[in-house]
Motif scaffolding. Sequence first.
Motif, PDB file in Angstrom:
ATOM      1  N   UNK A 134      -8.988  10.632   3.449  1.00 35.18           N
ATOM      2  CA  UNK A 134      -8.429   9.930   2.296  1.00 35.18           C
ATOM      3  C   UNK A 134      -7.489   8.813   2.725  1.00 35.18           C
ATOM      4  N   UNK A 165     -13.697   1.197  -2.588  1.00 35.07           N
ATOM      5  CA  UNK A 165     -12.765   0.482  -3.459  1.00 35.07           C
ATOM      6  C   UNK A 165     -13.177  -0.989  -3.535  1.00 35.07           C
ATOM      7  N   UNK A 166     -13.365  -1.582  -2.366  1.00 38.43           N
ATOM      8  CA  UNK A 166     -13.799  -2.978  -2.348  1.00 38.43           C
ATOM      9  C   UNK A 166     -15.145  -3.138  -3.043  1.00 38.43           C
ATOM     10  N   UNK A 174      -7.593   7.185   5.554  1.00 37.71           N
ATOM     11  CA  UNK A 174      -8.402   6.119   6.158  1.00 37.71           C
ATOM     12  C   UNK A 174      -9.004   5.251   5.064  1.00 37.71           C
ATOM     13  N   UNK A 175      -9.500   5.907   4.033  1.00 38.47           N
ATOM     14  CA  UNK A 175     -10.097   5.210   2.904  1.00 38.47           C
ATOM     15  C   UNK A 175      -9.126   4.195   2.301  1.00 38.47           C
ATOM     16  N   UNK A 176      -7.916   4.663   2.034  1.00 36.19           N
ATOM     17  CA  UNK A 176      -6.940   3.790   1.398  1.00 36.19           C
ATOM     18  C   UNK A 176      -6.516   2.661   2.318  1.00 36.19           C
ATOM     19  N   UNK A 199       0.851  -1.184   0.000  1.00 29.67           N
ATOM     20  CA  UNK A 199       0.000   0.000   0.000  1.00 29.67           C
ATOM     21  C   UNK A 199       0.885   1.232   0.000  1.00 29.67           C
ATOM     22  N   UNK A 221      -9.043  -4.293   4.270  1.00 29.23           N
ATOM     23  CA  UNK A 221     -10.301  -4.993   3.960  1.00 29.23           C
ATOM     24  C   UNK A 221     -10.017  -6.094   2.952  1.00 29.23           C
ATOM     25  N   UNK A 222      -9.297  -5.732   1.895  1.00 28.56           N
ATOM     26  CA  UNK A 222      -9.099  -6.723   0.846  1.00 28.56           C
ATOM     27  C   UNK A 222      -8.174  -7.824   1.330  1.00 28.56           C
ATOM     28  N   UNK A 238      -8.129   1.445   4.934  1.00 24.89           N
ATOM     29  CA  UNK A 238      -9.243   0.505   5.127  1.00 24.89           C
ATOM     30  C   UNK A 238      -9.418  -0.388   3.906  1.00 24.89           C
ATOM     31  N   UNK A 239      -9.366   0.206   2.722  1.00 19.93           N
ATOM     32  CA  UNK A 239      -9.556  -0.601   1.510  1.00 19.93           C
ATOM     33  C   UNK A 239      -8.487  -1.687   1.425  1.00 19.93           C
ATOM     34  N   UNK A 240      -7.264  -1.320   1.755  1.00 22.88           N
ATOM     35  CA  UNK A 240      -6.153  -2.266   1.665  1.00 22.88           C
ATOM     36  C   UNK A 240      -6.336  -3.430   2.633  1.00 22.88           C
ATOM     37  N   UNK A 270     -15.227   0.056   2.350  1.00 22.10           N
ATOM     38  CA  UNK A 270     -14.745   1.129   1.470  1.00 22.10           C
ATOM     39  C   UNK A 270     -15.276   0.953   0.050  1.00 22.10           C
ATOM     40  N   UNK A 274      -6.364  11.317  -5.203  1.00 24.51           N
ATOM     41  CA  UNK A 274      -7.327  12.119  -4.466  1.00 24.51           C
ATOM     42  C   UNK A 274      -6.699  13.426  -4.028  1.00 24.51           C
ATOM     43  N   UNK A 326      -8.027  -8.900   4.454  1.00 28.23           N
ATOM     44  CA  UNK A 326      -8.879  -9.716   5.327  1.00 28.23           C
ATOM     45  C   UNK A 326      -9.781 -10.612   4.518  1.00 28.23           C
ATOM     46  N   UNK A 327     -10.405 -10.015   3.500  1.00 32.01           N
ATOM     47  CA  UNK A 327     -11.373 -10.755   2.714  1.00 32.01           C
ATOM     48  C   UNK A 327     -10.687 -11.904   1.987  1.00 32.01           C
ATOM     49  N   UNK A 354     -20.156   6.865   4.414  1.00 26.00           N
ATOM     50  CA  UNK A 354     -20.522   5.524   4.874  1.00 26.00           C
ATOM     51  C   UNK A 354     -20.639   5.371   6.382  1.00 26.00           C
ATOM     52  N   UNK A 392     -12.335  -9.797  -6.254  1.00 22.86           N
ATOM     53  CA  UNK A 392     -11.534  -9.346  -5.100  1.00 22.86           C
ATOM     54  C   UNK A 392     -10.534  -8.298  -5.563  1.00 22.86           C
ATOM     55  N   UNK A 452      -4.835  -1.387  -5.837  1.00 22.64           N
ATOM     56  CA  UNK A 452      -5.562  -0.174  -6.209  1.00 22.64           C
ATOM     57  C   UNK A 452      -4.660   1.034  -6.070  1.00 22.64           C
ATOM     58  N   UNK A 457     -15.145  -9.079   7.624  1.00 23.05           N
ATOM     59  CA  UNK A 457     -13.723  -8.893   7.348  1.00 23.05           C
ATOM     60  C   UNK A 457     -13.380  -7.409   7.340  1.00 23.05           C
TER      61      UNK A 457
END
Lengths: 412, 273, 378
Positions: free
Chosen positions: A392, B83-84, A394-396, A376, A402-403, A398-400, B81, B126, A405-406, B70, B118, B122, B265
């Motif tokens: 911004x 992105x996901x 936090x967004x990045x 990241x 999250x993915x 969290x997205x990182x 997010x 911004x 974890x998923x 959100x 998945x 990314x 998750x």
Amino acid sequence: MTDGDAGKDLQRRLLSEYYGSLSDEGRNGRKVAYMFVPGNVVELTRCFDMLPVYPEINALQCGIKKMAGDLILRAENLGYSSDVCGYVKNDIGLMLSDRKSPFGVLPKPDLLVCNYSGCNTFVKWFEALAHFYDAELFVLDIPYLREREAAKEDVDYIVAQLEELATVCARISGVPFDRGRLRRTLELSMEAERLWVEALKTAQSHPSPYDAYFEAVFYMAPLNILRGTEGCVEYYRLLLEELRARQKERRGPVPEEKFRVVFEGPPPWPHFRSFWELFKRWGVCGVASTYSKVGGLFDQGILHDPAQPLESIARYAMNCYTNWNLGLRLDLLRRYVKEYEADAVVIHSTKSCRSFSVGQADFREVLVKNDGIPTLMVESDLADPRYYSEAQLKNRIDAFFESLSHRRLLGG
Amino acid sequence: MNVYVAGADIGSTTAKVVILDGEGKIAATSLGPTGASIVEAAQRRFKEAIEAAKIDEHEVEFVVGTGYGRFKIPFGHTQITEISCHAKGAHYLFPGTRTIVDIGGQDTKAIGADERGEVTDFCMNDKCAAGTGRFLDNAALAVGLSIDEIGPISLKAAKPLRITNVCTVFVESEIMSHMARGEKIEDVLRGVHNAIAIRSIALMRRVGITPEVTFTGGVSRNVGMVQALEGQLGTKVNVSPLSQYVGAIGAALYALERARGAPPTELVAEASG
Amino acid sequence: MAFARESVADTSLSAVRTWKEGHPAGKAIGAFPVYVPTELIQAVGALPVWLFGAGGSIDISHADSRIQSFVCSISRSTLELGLTARLGTLDGFVFPSICDVARNLSGVWSRNFPETFVEFLHLPQNRDSASAVPYAIAEYRRLLNGLSRLTGRPASEADLRAAIESHNANRRAAQDLLAVRRETPWLLDAWESYLLLRAGATMDRDAHTQFLRNAVAAARRRGRKEKDRLRVVLLGAFCEQPPIDLIRAIEEAGCYVLEDDLLLGLRWFREPIPADGDPLRALAEAYVTQSPASSVSHYRGRRKQDDLPASIRAIGATGVVFCTAKFCEPALYDQVLYKERLEAAGIPYVHIEFEEKMSVFETVRTQVETFVESILFE
């Protein structure tokens, strides 16, 4: 006294003594040498009873104590561009404010030792201070490290300059050069460095007993500010004891270590705590960092050595993280991921610091596309509070995670 | 009994809600401006979607919120997010998609996705308005046209001009000098669209451009932008009439996973509302 | 002039390809600004080619995935040229130590073009040290050895001396050209001398020297009349190159640019480098002791800002136009110090920020016009 306080208390006391020694009475006639952290030659200047002042550290302290914004503005009002390094502007701002720092009024420099290691901006910085303070400037030119082993001519060049610097220090301080004293100081540096390397290695456990980024930047302070003193050695003894105790109790900085991360780049000092929170929320523990090596790549086997005084100072000076070429830096990142069993790399890219940042995107290319290591990259600044956007980031972040974890949930 | 889930994508300009049934089919969608109150916008869209789906509120078992707002969705169970969500949503519409480019009003995202939808990687822009919808807004303003007109007009260009300014603020003066020199408006506009495409593609290269490429976000409704992207990439770009709902669809799909019993998750510690 | 213009506008390096056709085994080595001892490249029989960026001619699409965007445009456009295979005709690259961006760029270059010869030259920054010359000699030897291995051709002392003499002649011709501008600025515009000099970026040194000599003769024969214009010096640490139209805009706004530091690397030494004795030592000594003041290298002895007012007056200029590239750290730091000294000396200045790819110059023209008027009508 609860666990961990012994080291912390000692650090507080030692730093308080240090800042006290910089006051008018505290100095007691001793001369002041301004230096940079990477490649600094404090062992040499200590021989002349010269007190070290580190403008970079002043800048990061101002960042933490929320003073940086005003200081940077003052420098910009003087004419410094918004596009130059925030550390430099912070320091110019301090100069314009008569050096009123969070720790008291700092003394003017009697000598500016520009140890140019890994950052060309250092030269411009001290050229500016030489101009404004009309102070003597010695540029210690430290060649860029292009191969893993420093070339003989690089070492010879630095050693010759160190001898010249010693002559200058003797003249300014009135203290003759005592090589025995230099060796004894180097002995103390080497011991502290050995202990620090042991401390760093404890992050190899699962869980790691400390955060090798967010906590390491404070643990490394005595090595950067007080290296060559007995107090410094004592601190690292206590630190290592504490970390070993935590290892035994399987205690770490987050309640549950979910992600082990290697961090690249300096932290955003003006927003340090909130930045850390963005990661802590995810159970992230830093297990290795490159910023903690700006003051020396001791964990790569480069220690000071009283048996080879000036030579070891020269080698040390070349082996500070930002003086390693990009190939060596990338290799280190990859080794850290392996050695510390990390799940991901996080690069904090800072607008101010070209030395760190230019090429980090290329690191990411290789790590992600060639090595398959999730990486990241986030951006803000190390000194200027204005370039930080929490939403911004936090967004990045969290997205990182999250993915990550998923994907773990899905098994791959 | 029928199970429904919902995804709410509350952006800074528009709010979207999508309702899926238990099989993952779209039961209803709703779109409207966000306005000053995120909470109100979310609630209004949710109400509208429920009515359109002809269902009752408590038939919606799980709601995932996404987008800028959100954390403020009162009826959301959790937030993920965008992105996901964009990756999942784009994959739903185009299962072959591996690269997604989302050009929004204020930011641009490039997302790499795998065959399961998945996120593999990314990159976001911004920090700078160049390469976002804002650039187009400014250009439209500079030539005195609406944002909906500039796309179709740009398609008529015979001699596209190169716009070299990357700064949204300075591009106006560059456009004005071209106009003052007598250049055709469609050529100038084509240049503007190309400039955004180039910036977006530079961002996409950071995650790697792998076909199929899907274009999402409000700006994807601009035919001029689609043309510019396809022209610069040299490949076809997927666009769907549902492209504005991609985030909400993705959020609803996550909601479906949770309704079916998958563990969380994302961060659950976050309080909503 | 037309040849110069075409040559400069050509980013496809066709001139290099032409040279290679005439020198079948010849290699071409790219040199990044500001100063590289190109004598070393010539001594191994290779053609030195200066890399001055892509100007505004290409869009940056690949470089952002390697380096950040908050850096000077020349570093990004040069990388873009490399990543889009437009520099294929160059067999090697030399990056000198001018700033953190260029230094890191050399690392990015090595990673992205692993089969290519890439060398980073650490020019000594402590030129007051007695060890600066030995170190410079060692660096130059290292570079020379690398170049020799690449070309398969070692450089003898005779080769080095010949290269030094060739470069001395080229520098002399450049100085003669610039002297025409300094002494009789109405005969030669700054943008013209810029193009004539820059044409040498892809030319054989001796051919360029002849080209310049012809230009000097032609300029002296011109029948132009002197105009009432403000005499200025243009300073900018030009690694990144200004668009020609920017230089013209400054001149057309009412200035005679008597001197500038454009393409300084092509005329780094005022005096000829002695070609007798040990040539590497001569080159190294020249660098350590004869280098001009520049934002990209630390001064030797006196602080460069302290010398500025006197040198402006000695040139006969009334004001200074600072022209710095956006994001250029070295230039921006020096700015502040230069300005202080100029203000103290009562020498007026104006500061313009530029990018190699700018295409609109109205604001620049207005700024400089205002500056000129404020001084001429004082």
